[in-house]
Each structure stands twice: as structure tokens, then as C-alpha cells.
Design a protein around this motif. Structure first.
Motif, mmCIF file in Angstrom:
data_model
loop_
_atom_site.group_PDB
_atom_site.id
_atom_site.type_symbol
_atom_site.label_atom_id
_atom_site.label_comp_id
_atom_site.label_asym_id
_atom_site.label_seq_id
_atom_site.Cartn_x
_atom_site.Cartn_y
_atom_site.Cartn_z
ATOM 1 N N UNK A 2 0.850 -1.188 0.000
ATOM 2 C CA UNK A 2 0.000 0.000 0.000
ATOM 3 C C UNK A 2 0.888 1.240 0.000
ATOM 4 N N UNK A 3 0.624 2.150 -0.925
ATOM 5 C CA UNK A 3 1.487 3.313 -1.146
ATOM 6 C C UNK A 3 0.672 4.598 -1.056
ATOM 7 N N UNK A 4 1.242 5.600 -0.380
ATOM 8 C CA UNK A 4 0.686 6.954 -0.390
ATOM 9 C C UNK A 4 1.460 7.763 -1.423
ATOM 10 N N UNK A 5 0.784 8.189 -2.474
ATOM 11 C CA UNK A 5 1.408 8.950 -3.571
ATOM 12 C C UNK A 5 0.902 10.387 -3.491
ATOM 13 N N UNK A 6 1.844 11.336 -3.336
ATOM 14 C CA UNK A 6 1.488 12.735 -3.112
ATOM 15 C C UNK A 6 2.055 13.619 -4.224
ATOM 16 N N UNK A 7 1.222 14.504 -4.762
ATOM 17 C CA UNK A 7 1.683 15.492 -5.735
ATOM 18 C C UNK A 7 1.129 15.267 -7.126
ATOM 19 N N UNK A 8 1.873 15.725 -8.133
ATOM 20 C CA UNK A 8 1.497 15.554 -9.542
ATOM 21 C C UNK A 8 0.103 16.101 -9.858
ATOM 22 N N UNK A 9 -0.210 17.275 -9.335
ATOM 23 C CA UNK A 9 -1.449 17.947 -9.720
ATOM 24 C C UNK A 9 -1.189 19.445 -9.772
ATOM 25 N N UNK A 10 -1.968 20.135 -10.589
ATOM 26 C CA UNK A 10 -1.777 21.584 -10.721
ATOM 27 C C UNK A 10 -3.031 22.234 -11.305
ATOM 28 N N UNK A 11 -3.129 23.539 -11.085
ATOM 29 C CA UNK A 11 -4.202 24.356 -11.638
ATOM 30 C C UNK A 11 -3.578 25.374 -12.580
ATOM 31 N N UNK A 12 -4.128 25.500 -13.781
ATOM 32 C CA UNK A 12 -3.626 26.439 -14.785
ATOM 33 C C UNK A 12 -4.648 27.560 -14.963
ATOM 34 N N UNK A 13 -4.203 28.815 -14.784
ATOM 35 C CA UNK A 13 -5.052 29.982 -15.024
ATOM 36 C C UNK A 13 -4.618 30.610 -16.347
ATOM 37 N N UNK A 14 -5.565 30.822 -17.257
ATOM 38 C CA UNK A 14 -5.245 31.348 -18.592
ATOM 39 C C UNK A 14 -5.989 32.653 -18.867
ATOM 40 N N UNK A 15 -5.320 33.539 -19.579
ATOM 41 C CA UNK A 15 -5.950 34.765 -20.070
ATOM 42 C C UNK A 15 -6.057 34.656 -21.589
ATOM 43 N N UNK A 16 -7.268 34.709 -22.111
ATOM 44 C CA UNK A 16 -7.513 34.640 -23.553
ATOM 45 C C UNK A 16 -7.810 36.060 -24.046
ATOM 46 N N UNK A 17 -6.995 36.558 -24.942
ATOM 47 C CA UNK A 17 -7.182 37.901 -25.471
ATOM 48 C C UNK A 17 -7.579 37.827 -26.936
ATOM 49 N N UNK A 19 -8.549 40.483 -29.679
ATOM 50 C CA UNK A 19 -8.728 41.881 -30.020
ATOM 51 C C UNK A 19 -8.795 42.730 -28.774
ATOM 52 N N UNK A 20 -9.859 43.520 -28.650
ATOM 53 C CA UNK A 20 -10.007 44.434 -27.524
ATOM 54 C C UNK A 20 -10.333 43.698 -26.229
ATOM 55 N N UNK A 21 -11.008 42.546 -26.344
ATOM 56 C CA UNK A 21 -11.567 41.870 -25.169
ATOM 57 C C UNK A 21 -10.719 40.688 -24.721
ATOM 58 N N UNK A 22 -10.858 40.366 -23.445
ATOM 59 C CA UNK A 22 -10.173 39.205 -22.897
ATOM 60 C C UNK A 22 -11.062 38.543 -21.847
ATOM 61 N N UNK A 23 -10.792 37.275 -21.605
ATOM 62 C CA UNK A 23 -11.488 36.562 -20.533
ATOM 63 C C UNK A 23 -10.517 35.534 -19.963
ATOM 64 N N UNK A 24 -10.836 35.035 -18.789
ATOM 65 C CA UNK A 24 -9.969 34.060 -18.129
ATOM 66 C C UNK A 24 -10.657 32.701 -18.047
ATOM 67 N N UNK A 25 -9.837 31.672 -17.965
ATOM 68 C CA UNK A 25 -10.355 30.326 -17.727
ATOM 69 C C UNK A 25 -9.363 29.579 -16.847
ATOM 70 N N UNK A 26 -9.837 28.548 -16.199
ATOM 71 C CA UNK A 26 -9.027 27.768 -15.270
ATOM 72 C C UNK A 26 -9.239 26.285 -15.547
ATOM 73 N N UNK A 27 -8.145 25.520 -15.489
ATOM 74 C CA UNK A 27 -8.297 24.070 -15.608
ATOM 75 C C UNK A 27 -7.404 23.371 -14.588
ATOM 76 N N UNK A 28 -7.878 22.222 -14.147
ATOM 77 C CA UNK A 28 -7.172 21.403 -13.172
ATOM 78 C C UNK A 28 -6.647 20.157 -13.880
#
Length: 244
Positions: A2-17, A19-28
């Protein structure tokens, strides 16, 4: 096992631009999904703790770790363990999670660190494990500061010692980078990239330890590694060698 495996995860925050406008999105994302399934298919029981869950799920008593035969840290830095919510926001005195791991290994538990941008010292030295108690536990000596070796051309490990882990593996696939460190004088170096240790075994107290210098998954561990016929065998063998 039996093994406890810790880590190997992250959250990415993106800015999509656009033209004039932009919005953000997030993925795990989780990087160890394929590895963990390979280990489960090999009959190894896995408790997976993503990096962000360490804050609320990591055991507060060393005895709670005794149900595991080994603990694996992969791409999760020391601050995640040392700056938990109770201390960082509420100034509470709580057990040092890395000291709990150290004591667990000293009493016979297995421990492995797998490379990545937040393993060993990591990018800009931010993983910072050299300045923690786990520096004593691991069979390697970490660098000061950023320890990454980026290799977009690909670098190929070479087995330098026959061992139950390396037997029959043949030619290694290429990797796109790794963490550079030195081996302690009493460590067992099985695999190298050039003069740099790549797979290292050791011991601490009654426990056994291992360090793997590169990623278990992208980006340093490319498709060539993930599809290697010995991928599952390699990880299962390492865990078998270090287990309680």
C-alpha cells in the motif's frame, strides 16, 4: 503493498485575449494518472493525495502513516507541507509534516522522490527540500538553487549497475530533462545520465529510500517513456525494493 502517492497535480489559469476583449479560464490537471493506473494494475494499492489536498488531508500523527509500505512525493514542493492553512493563516502550532515523514522512514517505512519542477530543489530553488529534514532522509545531496537540466534534444539514461530494478531493462528511452543532484557516499547508484545520478537507492534508519531524477510523466517524461514496455515494471520494482 500500500502506497501513499502525493503530488502531480496543478491548476492552470489562462488569459484569452481576442482583439479588444479578454477573458480568463481555469483548468485542473493531474500528471500521474497513467502511472497510478499502471501500479494498480500491478497489484499495488494506491492512496492518491493531489498537491492541493495536502493542506487538509495529510496525517497529523506519525502513526497514521504506518498503514503505508511507502510514501512517494512527486512534483510538490516543501512549502505545501510546511505552510498549511492552520499555520499560515491562523498562526497555529502544528506537527511538521516533513518531520512525520522522516520519522516514518526511520522506523522502517519506504520513501521515494520523483523529479519535476517542484521536486528536490526545483525551478528557482522553490521546491527547497535541501533546507528541510528530508535532505537527511534522501540518498542524494541536492544543489543550491535551481537544479533543472533542460534537454529538448533528449538525453538517454544508462544503467551502470545490475540490480533487481534494472535487470533486463535494456536500452532506456530518452528524457527531456531532469533534476541534477549528487549521490551520498553510501548510496547505490543504478542509472546515470552522463556523470549525473538518475536512479539512486539508499537507507535512513530502518527504512529504505529511492530518488528518480526525472518526471514520471510529461513534460520531462515524454511519450517515448510513457510507452516504454518496461514502464510499469520499473516503478513496481522500485517500490518493491523500498517497501516496509
Amino acid at each position: 503493498m500500500k502506497v501513499l502517492f502525493i503530488g502531480e497535480s496543478w491548476v492552470v489559469h489562462m488569459i484569452h485575449t481576442k482583439g479588444y476583449d479578454s477573458f480568463t479560464s481555469t483548468k485542473y490537471e493531474e500528471g500521474a494518472t497513467y502511472l497510478l493506473q499502471c501500479l494498480r494494475d500491478a497489484g499495488i494499492e494506491i492512496d492518491y493525495m493531489p498537491a492541493h489536498e495536502v493542506q487538509v488531508r495529510f496525517p497529523k500523527k506519525r502513526e497514521e502513516l504506518d498503514k503505508y509500505d511507502a510514501i512517494v512525493l512527486s512534483d510538490v514542493g516543501a512549502n505545501t507541507f510546511l505552510l498549511q492553512n492552520a499555520t499560515f493563516y491562523n498562526m497555529e502550532i502544528i506537527p511538521n509534516s516533513l518531520e512525520l515523514i522522516r520519522d516514518y522512514v526511520a522506523d522502517g517505512g519506504g520513501f521515494m522522490m520523483i523529479g519535476g519542477y517542484l521536486s528536490f530543489m526545483g525551478i528557482e530553488g522553490k521546491a527547497n527540500f535541501k533546507n528541510t529534514v528530508l535532505a537527511d532522509v534522501m540518498p542524494i545531496v541536492m544543489m543550491d538553487g535551481d537544479d533543472r537540466v533542460e534537454a529538448p534534444q533528449g538525453v538517454q539514461p544508462q544503467t551502470v549497475k545490475e540490480h533487481a530494478i534494472t535487470a533486463g531493462l535494456g536500452e532506456w528511452p530518452r528524457f527531456l530533462g531532469y533534476n541534477r543532484f549528487a549521490a551520498k557516499s553510501d548510496a547505490d547508484v543504478l542509472v546515470k545520465i552522463g556523470e549525473d545520478p538518475f536512479v539512486v537507492l539508499g537507507s535512513y534508519g530502518k527504512g529504505k529510500t529511492a530518488c528518480f531524477a526525472s518526471d514520471c510523466a510529461p513534460h520531462w517524461g515524454p511519450k517515448e517513456f510513457m510507452e516504454w514496455e518496461h514502464y510499469q515494471k520499473l516503478w513496481a520494482r522500485i517500490l518493491e525494493q523500498i517497501k516496509r
